[in-house]
Design a protein around this motif. Structure first.
Motif, mmCIF file in Angstrom:
data_model
loop_
_atom_site.group_PDB
_atom_site.id
_atom_site.type_symbol
_atom_site.label_atom_id
_atom_site.label_comp_id
_atom_site.label_asym_id
_atom_site.label_seq_id
_atom_site.Cartn_x
_atom_site.Cartn_y
_atom_site.Cartn_z
ATOM 1 N N GLN A 226 0.760 -1.213 0.077
ATOM 2 C CA GLN A 226 -0.160 -0.055 0.102
ATOM 3 C C GLN A 226 1.048 1.227 0.129
ATOM 4 N N GLN A 227 0.794 2.006 -1.248
ATOM 5 C CA GLN A 227 1.547 3.225 -1.097
ATOM 6 C C GLN A 227 0.870 4.184 -0.138
ATOM 7 N N HIS A 228 1.682 4.614 0.565
ATOM 8 C CA HIS A 228 1.145 5.606 1.842
ATOM 9 C C HIS A 228 2.226 6.816 1.987
ATOM 10 N N PHE A 229 1.535 8.114 2.105
ATOM 11 C CA PHE A 229 2.031 9.204 2.349
ATOM 12 C C PHE A 229 1.604 9.756 3.489
ATOM 13 N N LEU A 230 2.480 10.079 4.560
ATOM 14 C CA LEU A 230 2.023 10.474 5.782
ATOM 15 C C LEU A 230 2.678 11.942 6.048
ATOM 16 N N LEU A 231 1.918 12.638 6.392
ATOM 17 C CA LEU A 231 2.427 14.254 6.579
ATOM 18 C C LEU A 231 2.205 14.575 8.051
ATOM 19 N N TYR A 232 2.906 15.178 8.771
ATOM 20 C CA TYR A 232 2.710 15.632 10.029
ATOM 21 C C TYR A 232 3.685 16.804 10.516
ATOM 22 N N ASP A 233 3.337 17.323 11.435
ATOM 23 C CA ASP A 233 4.092 18.559 12.262
ATOM 24 C C ASP A 233 4.528 18.000 13.476
ATOM 25 N N GLU A 234 5.956 17.818 13.555
ATOM 26 C CA GLU A 234 6.483 17.584 14.840
ATOM 27 C C GLU A 234 6.172 18.090 16.046
ATOM 28 N N ALA A 235 5.537 19.432 15.872
ATOM 29 C CA ALA A 235 5.158 20.208 17.067
ATOM 30 C C ALA A 235 3.771 20.271 17.467
ATOM 31 N N ASP A 236 3.209 19.495 16.661
ATOM 32 C CA ASP A 236 1.499 19.238 16.774
ATOM 33 C C ASP A 236 1.182 18.685 18.123
ATOM 34 N N MET A 237 0.384 19.244 18.887
ATOM 35 C CA MET A 237 0.096 18.762 20.252
ATOM 36 C C MET A 237 -1.450 17.906 20.169
#
Length: 286
Positions: A226-237
């Motif tokens: 399964q091709q999967h792209f996960l986007l995040y913000d390491e400062a996200d609370m």
């Protein structure tokens, strides 16, 4: 948002030992704030083909709730977007406008029951997942499935149930652990440990499963195929990086990227994020 502020104020001023305090916590956790649609968003909705489907609310009203959906384009490549908590389809206006420039696409977004323009006073993860399943059931497996926050978890739950296999799964600041999110929300409202535990017990009794079972570490059933792209913000609370880090470390095959400072809600409007999502989708559909 005004009602949510009223609920929080009531939680803070009510005796935790009172008979109705747990009911207040249900309001705190399951009321999804509804923000008005901005002019740009309304213009985008006006251009859409409207549809409505239903999802069964087995925990609150015990009825089928109608939810509203929106479709742009008529291309052969389907892109489905599942919004997050306290959000709605229109909040993806900037992304939808960018996606509409990709040739031969149909873009589908919807307001989960209890959110946006759809029926329902309270909402939960089950309604999110069931709404996503209903859209996939109506329009077929999408080539691209995008989910933000709770919508990211809901998409995984929907895929687990119906076995659909999109060409690309995109998760934007997905919620990893629901129980910890509940605890954080209650703690922020000044709720002490004992009534928190009582609420979690009542959740398990009503829903039939513990809040801790809503955990992507346990729910995720996909492998490298399964091709999967996960986007995040390491400062996200809201969706803490420590949970995303652990989730990704066990799944090195998931492509991922950090957007520090984008914010949990603002990340879906980030020009850099939108450009990367468009590039990822264009590469899959070329």
């Amino acid at each position: 948002m005004k009602k949510l502020k009223q609920i929080i104020a009531q939680v803070k001023t009510t005796d935790e030992a009172s008979a109705g305090f747990n009911d207040l916590l249900w309001q705190l956790i399951c009321y999804s704030p509804k923000m008005p649609v901005r002019l740009q968003q309304q213009q985008l909705l006006d251009e859409a083909e409207k549809f409505s489907l239903t999802a069964y609310d087995e925990h609150f009203t015990h009825t089928h709730l109608k939810f509203n959906g929106f479709k742009w384009g008529s291309g052969t490549h389907k892109i489905v977007i599942t919004h997050g908590w306290g959000s709605k389809a229109a909040d993806f206006a900037e992304l939808i406008n960018a996606l509409s420039l990709i040739p031969d696409t149909t873009i589908i977004a919807f307001d989960v029951p209890g959110n946006g323009s759809s029926e329902g006073e309270l909402s939960n993860g089950a309604l999110f997942a069931d709404a996503a399943k209903a859209v996939i059931g109506q329009y077929g497996t999408p080539d691209i499935l995008i989910g933000h926050s709770l919508g990211g978890m809901a998409n995984i739950m929907a895929l687990n149930d119906n076995g659909a296999k999109p060409k690309l799964l995109i998760s934007v600041t997905p919620l990893i652990r629901l129980k910890e999110n509940f605890e954080s929300s209650m703690a922020a409202a000044g709720v002490s440990a004992e009534p928190q535990a009582a609420y979690l017990k009542s959740f398990e009794e009503l829903v039939g499963r513990a809040a801790s079972s809503y955990d992507l570490e346990k729910l995720y059933q996909r492998g490298p195929e399964q091709q999967h792209f996960l986007l995040y913000d390491e400062a996200d609370m809201i969706s803490p990086y420590k949970f995303i880090r652990d989730f990704l470390s066990a799944r090195p095959f998931i492509r991922n990227k950090n957007y520090t400072g984008a914010g949990h809600a603002g990340i879906i409007r980030s020009p850099e994020v939108i450009a990367d999502i468009v590039a990822a989708i264009s590469a899959i559909l070329k």
